[in-house]
Design an enzyme around this catalytic site. Sequence first.
Site, PDB file in Angstrom:
ATOM      1  N   ARG B  16      -3.025  12.660  26.681  1.00  0.00           N
ATOM      2  CA  ARG B  16      -2.334  11.993  27.785  1.00  0.00           C
ATOM      3  C   ARG B  16      -1.901  12.989  28.856  1.00  0.00           C
ATOM      4  O   ARG B  16      -2.244  12.869  30.029  1.00  0.00           O
ATOM      5  CB  ARG B  16      -1.107  11.232  27.289  1.00  0.00           C
ATOM      6  CG  ARG B  16      -0.364  10.553  28.442  1.00  0.00           C
ATOM      7  CD  ARG B  16       0.914   9.913  28.011  1.00  0.00           C
ATOM      8  NE  ARG B  16       1.940  10.870  27.638  1.00  0.00           N
ATOM      9  CZ  ARG B  16       2.685  11.591  28.482  1.00  0.00           C
ATOM     10  NH1 ARG B  16       2.486  11.514  29.778  1.00  0.00           N
ATOM     11  NH2 ARG B  16       3.613  12.405  28.036  1.00  0.00           N
ATOM     12  N   HIS B 216      10.724  18.073  23.785  1.00  0.00           N
ATOM     13  CA  HIS B 216       9.501  17.982  24.592  1.00  0.00           C
ATOM     14  C   HIS B 216       9.629  19.092  25.631  1.00  0.00           C
ATOM     15  O   HIS B 216      10.401  18.968  26.585  1.00  0.00           O
ATOM     16  CB  HIS B 216       9.437  16.588  25.235  1.00  0.00           C
ATOM     17  CG  HIS B 216       8.280  16.370  26.164  1.00  0.00           C
ATOM     18  ND1 HIS B 216       7.180  15.620  25.823  1.00  0.00           N
ATOM     19  CD2 HIS B 216       8.050  16.803  27.427  1.00  0.00           C
ATOM     20  CE1 HIS B 216       6.326  15.594  26.836  1.00  0.00           C
ATOM     21  NE2 HIS B 216       6.838  16.302  27.829  1.00  0.00           N
ATOM     22  N   CYS B 249       2.939  18.050  34.634  1.00  0.00           N
ATOM     23  CA  CYS B 249       3.503  16.813  35.155  1.00  0.00           C
ATOM     24  C   CYS B 249       3.138  16.654  36.622  1.00  0.00           C
ATOM     25  O   CYS B 249       3.568  17.441  37.452  1.00  0.00           O
ATOM     26  CB  CYS B 249       5.017  16.812  34.997  1.00  0.00           C
ATOM     27  SG  CYS B 249       5.782  15.373  35.743  1.00  0.00           S
TER      28      CYS B 249
END
Lengths: 320, 320
Positions: B16, B216, B249
């Site tokens: 992902r 995370h 990100c």
Amino acid sequence: MSDLPARVHIHEEGPREGFQIEPGPISTEDKVRFIEALAGTGLREIECVSFVNPRRVPGQADAEDVARWLKRRPGVRYTCLWLNLKGLERAVASGLDLAGRLLVGASEPFTIRNAGMDLKAELGEQKRWLAKYRELGLAVEQVALFTAFGCNFAGDVTPERVVEVTRLSLENAAEAGFQVGKISLADTVGWATPRAVERVVGAVRQRWPDKAIALHLHDTRGVGLANAYAGLKLGVAHFDSSCGGLGGCPFAGHKGAAGNICTEDLVFMCEEMGIDTGVDLDRLIACAQLAEKIVGHPLPGKVMRGGGLGALRARLKAAE
Amino acid sequence: MSDLPARVHIHEEGPREGFQIEPGPISTEDKVRFIEALAGTGLREIECVSFVNPRRVPGQADAEDVARWLKRRPGVRYTCLWLNLKGLERAVASGLDLAGRLLVGASEPFTIRNAGMDLKAELGEQKRWLAKYRELGLAVEQVALFTAFGCNFAGDVTPERVVEVTRLSLENAAEAGFQVGKISLADTVGWATPRAVERVVGAVRQRWPDKAIALHLHDTRGVGLANAYAGLKLGVAHFDSSCGGLGGCPFAGHKGAAGNICTEDLVFMCEEMGIDTGVDLDRLIACAQLAEKIVGHPLPGKVMRGGGLGALRARLKAAE
């Protein structure tokens, strides 16, 4: 409040570790330019060159020229490496700052392969170095252990073995009239983990509580900064590191051998945790970017891409 | 003997996180092949896709196809991400394993910029998710906090702020009849240090000693594994990570934003310290090499180049 040291001392290894492993030739001008830039960051100790066999390490064939061309800045030590008495003589002649070291391998198979010496021969070689240091009036600053955590020829190295070769080296020094204040433990080929750092540093510190401990950590398997943090938690305040993450050991017999932990990543971690390094992070990032230009390929450092947080914080504060 | 956990649970984020940021298109076949390879390593939970706006994240436009084509292996959870109710509906329709999460930003400016919501709006959105979870009979496994350590729009985030937004989210869940067992703290843009991990995890654990904590960690500034180690020392046993160090990100507003900590580097560190991950390191390294072929550029993972130590130790033992 914290078990971390208030200040750490960084021994910059980039010019030596970095430029000796590069496949392409690096010009003497570029080496000098890089060292001079590093000296403007607040780093107080920079290892500039190795005086080693130029046939074995062609990237260091211009070591004398680097030493000669360098414009030196007061307050900065410009150190160098030697691996035998011939190298030491070249180091003396170079006029660079001499940091007296006693080298010893914690893994005998490694030094047999890389230097053709077993431990007994290494200790004999130390005696010859000590005699020369005495002749030069040079202090012995540290006993430096290669492969203190493991190596690809011997596997894991036990803390007991590390203590034993350190003891023999310190005794050698004491017999020659030298008190040595620092023990440097190198993870030459990336076998250390934070837990191994705790065990080995713990054993050395328990045996010699008054001596400083330095860590020289290669980031072969990505855990270099975690290992450094484990050291910091134990109060270790001396680290070798390499700007941009330059470098790698050409003799490690390991194609994945990576360079030292990255100086600016280490500085970032320390400063963000309130540990003073004396280094200007933004200037150091500019040095890493210069190093990348010089070698012509991406370096593994992260902060040189991600940036520090100081400028961001200042901008946020100004916008308040 | 040790304050480290005996076992850690890894939530693999590579497919992902990794494939959504790649500039070039990655074929659905390659995504499926990579996920299937990961499922053969011993990893028990793999985040396969995000159900997000394909105009915003074109790399996830084939999320339904990935879910449909995947040959699933028993004992492995194939999870997915959604950021709104529309995404959740697509997730339900996909037949992937649904891990119920409540999202909340620890830094309000970050969620305002990236999701157009202030904290009040986020908590309102949570209520809608909770109603939908109830309708679906889905448990809420975790409250997941973005930017729990800092962000580029708000600066440092305090442990008090983290505790406060966690409390509000847990209360939201409790009002809807859900007990949540896990709190996930994300260092979305790389502001954390080991000391910040100690402070934030410490504050959350003190407030909710019975809840599991997950980390995370993005490795934007190279301290990702040091942060993970700080978590391990505090008993944290749940980590998100990304094979090969894939990812980053796309909304972090930061060109240096790096991916999650690298799964095989984390597995190496854990296993070498005696922490069971359930993962076969050599197979995982093969997956990272596959990922590198798929994306067509070097990935930041180190162990995929340096190799594990298991095979070396076995060879040394055989030679004895």
